[in-house]
Design an enzyme around this catalytic site. Structure first.
Site, PDB file in Angstrom:
ATOM      1  N   ASP A 128      21.931 102.133 100.802  1.00 12.46           N
ATOM      2  CA  ASP A 128      22.930 102.330  99.738  1.00 12.46           C
ATOM      3  C   ASP A 128      23.193 100.982  99.052  1.00 12.46           C
ATOM      4  O   ASP A 128      24.258 100.399  99.179  1.00 12.46           O
ATOM      5  CB  ASP A 128      24.216 102.900 100.361  1.00 12.46           C
ATOM      6  CG  ASP A 128      25.149 103.484  99.320  1.00 12.46           C
ATOM      7  OD1 ASP A 128      24.756 103.596  98.146  1.00 12.46           O
ATOM      8  OD2 ASP A 128      26.284 103.839  99.696  1.00 12.46           O
ATOM      9  N   GLY A 136      31.400 108.806 106.795  1.00 11.01           N
ATOM     10  CA  GLY A 136      31.540 107.552 107.524  1.00 11.01           C
ATOM     11  C   GLY A 136      32.674 107.618 108.511  1.00 11.01           C
ATOM     12  O   GLY A 136      32.548 108.199 109.605  1.00 11.01           O
ATOM     13  N   LYS A 187      23.309 100.434  95.876  1.00 13.48           N
ATOM     14  CA  LYS A 187      24.108 100.601  94.639  1.00 13.48           C
ATOM     15  C   LYS A 187      23.765  99.515  93.629  1.00 13.48           C
ATOM     16  O   LYS A 187      24.630  98.762  93.155  1.00 13.48           O
ATOM     17  CB  LYS A 187      25.592 100.593  94.942  1.00 13.48           C
ATOM     18  CG  LYS A 187      26.058 101.805  95.712  1.00 13.48           C
ATOM     19  CD  LYS A 187      27.545 102.041  95.499  1.00 13.48           C
ATOM     20  CE  LYS A 187      28.033 103.258  96.228  1.00 13.48           C
ATOM     21  NZ  LYS A 187      28.014 103.097  97.698  1.00 13.48           N
ATOM     22  N   LYS A 234      22.823 105.980 106.708  1.00 14.03           N
ATOM     23  CA  LYS A 234      23.039 105.264 105.462  1.00 14.03           C
ATOM     24  C   LYS A 234      23.568 103.862 105.756  1.00 14.03           C
ATOM     25  O   LYS A 234      24.570 103.690 106.439  1.00 14.03           O
ATOM     26  CB  LYS A 234      24.057 106.019 104.599  1.00 14.03           C
ATOM     27  CG  LYS A 234      24.278 105.381 103.240  1.00 14.03           C
ATOM     28  CD  LYS A 234      25.310 106.110 102.427  1.00 14.03           C
ATOM     29  CE  LYS A 234      26.705 105.626 102.653  1.00 14.03           C
ATOM     30  NZ  LYS A 234      27.018 104.291 102.154  1.00 14.03           N
ATOM     31  N   PRO A 257      17.657  95.754  83.710  1.00 13.25           N
ATOM     32  CA  PRO A 257      16.436  96.399  84.211  1.00 13.25           C
ATOM     33  C   PRO A 257      15.544  95.494  85.063  1.00 13.25           C
ATOM     34  O   PRO A 257      15.117  95.877  86.154  1.00 13.25           O
ATOM     35  CB  PRO A 257      15.712  96.832  82.925  1.00 13.25           C
ATOM     36  CG  PRO A 257      16.825  97.075  81.954  1.00 13.25           C
ATOM     37  CD  PRO A 257      17.869  96.048  82.258  1.00 13.25           C
ATOM     38  N   ASN A 258      15.320  94.258  84.595  1.00 13.01           N
ATOM     39  CA  ASN A 258      14.411  93.373  85.332  1.00 13.01           C
ATOM     40  C   ASN A 258      14.908  93.090  86.746  1.00 13.01           C
ATOM     41  O   ASN A 258      14.138  93.129  87.715  1.00 13.01           O
ATOM     42  CB  ASN A 258      14.229  92.060  84.561  1.00 13.01           C
ATOM     43  CG  ASN A 258      13.227  91.153  85.229  1.00 13.01           C
ATOM     44  OD1 ASN A 258      12.075  91.534  85.429  1.00 13.01           O
ATOM     45  ND2 ASN A 258      13.664  89.983  85.628  1.00 13.01           N
ATOM     46  N   THR A 272      33.512 108.121  94.450  1.00 14.12           N
ATOM     47  CA  THR A 272      34.528 109.087  94.912  1.00 14.12           C
ATOM     48  C   THR A 272      35.890 108.419  95.149  1.00 14.12           C
ATOM     49  O   THR A 272      36.871 109.098  95.416  1.00 14.12           O
ATOM     50  CB  THR A 272      34.055 109.794  96.199  1.00 14.12           C
ATOM     51  OG1 THR A 272      33.502 108.812  97.079  1.00 14.12           O
ATOM     52  CG2 THR A 272      33.019 110.835  95.899  1.00 14.12           C
ATOM     53  N   ARG A 332      36.353 114.640 104.062  1.00 17.01           N
ATOM     54  CA  ARG A 332      37.466 114.473 104.998  1.00 17.01           C
ATOM     55  C   ARG A 332      37.819 115.829 105.606  1.00 17.01           C
ATOM     56  O   ARG A 332      37.797 116.852 104.929  1.00 17.01           O
ATOM     57  CB  ARG A 332      38.708 113.925 104.277  1.00 17.01           C
ATOM     58  CG  ARG A 332      38.583 112.461 103.819  1.00 17.01           C
ATOM     59  CD  ARG A 332      38.452 111.512 104.995  1.00 17.01           C
ATOM     60  NE  ARG A 332      38.320 110.119 104.618  1.00 17.01           N
ATOM     61  CZ  ARG A 332      37.165 109.494 104.352  1.00 17.01           C
ATOM     62  NH1 ARG A 332      36.014 110.150 104.419  1.00 17.01           N
ATOM     63  NH2 ARG A 332      37.156 108.204 104.055  1.00 17.01           N
ATOM     64  N   HIS A 379      23.236  97.629  90.404  1.00 14.23           N
ATOM     65  CA  HIS A 379      23.911  97.744  89.105  1.00 14.23           C
ATOM     66  C   HIS A 379      23.634  96.449  88.353  1.00 14.23           C
ATOM     67  O   HIS A 379      24.365  95.468  88.510  1.00 14.23           O
ATOM     68  CB  HIS A 379      25.415  97.951  89.321  1.00 14.23           C
ATOM     69  CG  HIS A 379      26.116  98.460  88.110  1.00 14.23           C
ATOM     70  ND1 HIS A 379      27.446  98.779  88.092  1.00 14.23           N
ATOM     71  CD2 HIS A 379      25.670  98.706  86.858  1.00 14.23           C
ATOM     72  CE1 HIS A 379      27.794  99.212  86.896  1.00 14.23           C
ATOM     73  NE2 HIS A 379      26.732  99.168  86.121  1.00 14.23           N
TER      74      HIS A 379
HETATM   75  O1  C5P Z   1      34.062 106.326 105.506  1.00 10.92           O
HETATM   76  P1  C5P Z   1      33.717 107.200 104.355  1.00 10.92           P
HETATM   77  O2  C5P Z   1      33.384 108.621 104.766  1.00 10.92           O
HETATM   78  O3  C5P Z   1      34.719 107.143 103.228  1.00 10.92           O
HETATM   79  O4  C5P Z   1      32.352 106.578 103.816  1.00 10.92           O
HETATM   80  C1  C5P Z   1      31.742 106.968 102.625  1.00 10.92           C
HETATM   81  C2  C5P Z   1      30.499 106.157 102.429  1.00 10.92           C
HETATM   82  O5  C5P Z   1      29.866 106.605 101.234  1.00 10.92           O
HETATM   83  C3  C5P Z   1      30.753 104.670 102.246  1.00 10.92           C
HETATM   84  O6  C5P Z   1      29.672 104.000 102.885  1.00 10.92           O
HETATM   85  C4  C5P Z   1      30.698 104.446 100.757  1.00 10.92           C
HETATM   86  O7  C5P Z   1      30.190 103.177 100.430  1.00 10.92           O
HETATM   87  C5  C5P Z   1      29.746 105.536 100.313  1.00 10.92           C
HETATM   88  N1  C5P Z   1      29.912 106.061  98.948  1.00 10.92           N
HETATM   89  C6  C5P Z   1      31.086 106.615  98.501  1.00 10.92           C
HETATM   90  N2  C5P Z   1      31.192 107.070  97.217  1.00 10.92           N
HETATM   91  C7  C5P Z   1      30.161 107.020  96.389  1.00 10.92           C
HETATM   92  C8  C5P Z   1      28.950 106.495  96.836  1.00 10.92           C
HETATM   93  C9  C5P Z   1      28.857 106.026  98.147  1.00 10.92           C
HETATM   94  O8  C5P Z   1      32.043 106.721  99.261  1.00 10.92           O
HETATM   95  N3  C5P Z   1      30.232 107.523  95.181  1.00 10.92           N
END
Ligand code: C5P
Length: 224
Positions: free
Chosen positions: A61, A203, A63, A35, A68-69, A116, A175, A65
């Site tokens: 990723d 990550g 994201k 990703k 629409p165009n 998250t 985690r 936001h």
């Molecule tokens: O390092 P970590 O495990 O927190 O990384 C989570 C990854 O997922 C990051 O790249 C973050 O941008 C992405 N992400 C997220 N929550 C979301 C969507 C994407 O943490 N809802």
């Protein structure tokens, strides 16, 4: 046996670090995809690097936001990368989601529900009156309406969204322990799969420190 699927979040601007992450997370026990988020995609050599990656499952990723165009134009602008997965915030609205689905082609369009890194308190702060569960359910219903291919939410909500959203559910906020960094809705890898996640996004717990050791730790944790 079916392999557990993870997307490794390649969050860095350093090509050498990214190459190291890719090399050292390859293993035969897990199905691994990569990703790339706003950090790497916006870095000097990020886009070019991704364009040359072969035989990997690639998740951009972005994201998205926007109106629409602009959302549609962004998807067209990244077409040459032929990524497997691409994210758009469900908050862009139903019209934007439907319009993007029309142009996304073979790329799976993933709707991001609620980050998250947010909890009930953060939602109140930004002016939402729904709690996390209610908002994620509402957003997942919109994703279904727009016929999106997948959604992102935390693994705490997978059970409730899977009742009606039957496609892939991808969950970050993973985690091993209680070290959260900036994440608020965290969960262990094992519990995330138990709850029904199709893919985990991981990550820092893998990419910080000794990557090979971290991968082995994940494999051991899942087999316990
Ligand atoms: O390092 P970590 O495990 O927190 O990384 C989570 C990854 O997922 C990051 O790249 C973050 O941008 C992405 N992400 C997220 N929550 C979301 C969507 C994407 O943490 N809802």
């Amino acid at each position: 046996m079916k392999k557990n699927k993870i997307f490794v979040a390649c969050d860095s601007t350093n090509i050498f670090k990214i190459k190291k992450i890719i090399k050292e997370t390859q293993n035969t026990r897990l199905k691994v995809g990569y990703k790339f988020g706003l950090e790497f995609l916006n870095s000097k050599y990020g886009r070019g690097f991704i364009s040359k990656l072969k035989n990997e499952v690639i998740f951009a990723d972005l994201k998205i936001h926007d109106i629409p165009n602009t959302c549609v134009s962004t998807i067209k602008a990244i077409k040459d990368l032929n990524v497997n997965y691409l994210t758009i915030h469900i908050g862009s609205g139903l019209d934007a989601l439907k319009a993007c689905k029309k142009v996304s082609g073979k790329t799976k369009l993933i709707g991001v529900t609620t980050l998250t890194s947010l909890n009930d308190k953060s939602l109140k702060e930004i002016g939402y009156s729904k709690n996390i569960n209610q908002l994620v359910v509402h957003q997942a219903k919109l994703a279904k309406k727009a016929n999106l291919d997948a959604i992102v939410c935390s693994a705490h909500e997978v059970g409730i969204v899977k009742k009606f959203f039957k496609k892939e559910v991808i969950t970050p906020g993973i985690r091993f322990k209680s070290k959260r960094d900036d994440q608020k809705r965290i969960i262990t890898p094992k519990q995330a799969y138990k709850n029904g996640s199709d893919w985990l996004v991981i990550g820092r717990p893998l990419t910080k420190g000794n990557i090979r050791k971290n991968v082995q730790k994940l494999i051991d944790h899942l087999n316990k």
